[in-house]
Design an enzyme around this catalytic site. Structure first.
Site, PDB file in Angstrom:
ATOM      1  CB  SER A 117      -5.590  -0.978   0.132  1.00 51.26           C
ATOM      2  OG  SER A 117      -6.160  -0.973   1.430  1.00 51.26           O
ATOM      3  CE1 TYR A 141      -2.427   2.586   1.728  1.00 51.11           C
ATOM      4  CE2 TYR A 141      -4.383   1.650   2.760  1.00 51.11           C
ATOM      5  CZ  TYR A 141      -3.205   1.490   2.048  1.00 51.11           C
ATOM      6  OH  TYR A 141      -2.811   0.232   1.654  1.00 51.11           O
ATOM      7  CE  LYS A 145      -1.645   1.304  -1.751  1.00 46.45           C
ATOM      8  NZ  LYS A 145      -0.489   0.803  -2.542  1.00 46.45           N
TER       9      LYS A 145
END
Length: 324
Positions: A117, A141, A145
């Site tokens: 991402s 998040y 990643k």
């Protein structure tokens, strides 16, 4: 392409497009999905219902279907939710990846395309961000990643795993109405959802350091993203292959500009409300796509209008699927 690829999360919005792109390229696909957010009606290939945290299930699936490589999409992906529930994100996005890598090693599968991402970059101080830009994620998040990329890189050094990590920017649109985005966490579906309820959409933050004060993002059509996975697979035949690619359009649009495009495509009058900025949201992230273009010959073929138009025309089928 005659290989067989396991697609984790292949019943999801992006996963279903990746499966179709693999098939169009002549590959076979098998899907494993726990259906927590996926829809089984999207799946027209061999399917295994299960969680990739189940290492033995994944290893058995890899062996039984003679899997050549894995496209790993299954993950939690909402920034705001990750701020509220970081441990859940580390469990789903990091621990589950560890289980997958272990199962792949156990089954002798040595090719991986990883769904990363743009969130790994965090706050960006340049007009476009290259793959060698410092990675300083500002939300759990993005951290999960980035850790995922580290895990894969280290496993590759230890075992000879060949990989490509694709840093997705903002995914939108659909290649077919039945494959549309059923979720409501992405900007364009959120606007559609507000219109369906008769509400005005909310812009999260109007005082960002951007031209109109709203966040600026790079939007990529989901079909272009799916095609990038197939292009990345072609790089994995060489021993020691390990790549990181931005996958975006290389052009930024503000949240307000996207809402204006929705109004234009839908013919609706939209007067968005401006709310508080969400924690963990960077002001601007736009891809530099020179690396993927030069290495894979891949370029996006769809613009923002087509993303919004295809998503808008998929609404009747999406609403029917969500209600059934």
């Amino acid at each position: 392409m005659t290989d067989t690829w396991l697609v984790t999360g292949g019943a999801g919005y992006i996963g279903a497009h990746v499966v179709r792109s693999l098939q169009a390229a002549g590959a076979q696909a098998v899907v494993i999905d726990d259906l927590s957010t996926g829809d089984l009606r999207r799946v027209e290939v061999p399917f295994v219902e299960g969680d990739i945290a189940d290492r033995e299930l994944v290893a058995d699936t890899l062996r039984q279907h003679r899997i050549t490589g894995v496209v790993h999409l299954a993950a939690d992906k909402q920034v705001a939710e990750s701020m509220r529930h970081p441990l859940a994100y580390y469990r789903r996005n990091v621990f589950n990846l560890m289980q997958l890598l272990d199962a792949m090693a156990q089954a002798g599968v040595a090719k991986l395309v990883f769904s990363s991402s743009a969130a790994v970059y965090g706050m960006v101080d340049s007009a476009q961000v290259r793959e060698d830009h410092p990675t300083q994620p500002i939300n759990p998040y993005g951290e999960t990643k980035l850790i995922g990329e580290w895990l894969i890189r280290d496993q590759a050094r230890a075992t000879g795993l060949r990989f490509a990590a694709l840093r997705y920017f903002n995914v939108a649109g659909t290649a077919a109405p039945e494959l549309g985005d059923l979720g409501r966490s992405n900007l364009i579906p959120m606007v559609f959802d507000a219109l369906a309820r008769g509400d005005q959409p909310v812009i999260f933050g109007g005082r960002h350091p951007t031209p109109d004060g709203t966040c600026v993002r790079d939007f990529i059509h989901v079909q272009d993203l799916a095609d990038a996975h197939v292009a990345a697979i072609a790089t994995l035949d060489s021993p020691g292959a390990g790549h990181v690619f931005n996958v975006g359009c290389g052009r930024g649009y503000s949240v307000r500009e996207v809402i204006e495009m929705v109004a234009e495509v839908s013919g609706r009058s939209i007067a968005p409300l401006v709310g508080e900025a969400r924690p963990g949201d960077p002001a601007m992230v736009v891809a530099d796509t020179a690396h993927i273009s030069a290495t894979l010959g891949w370029r996006p073929r769809h613009d923002l209008r087509e993303m919004v138009r295809s998503a808008w025309h998929a609404q009747p089928q999406q609403l029917s699927a969500a209600q059934s």
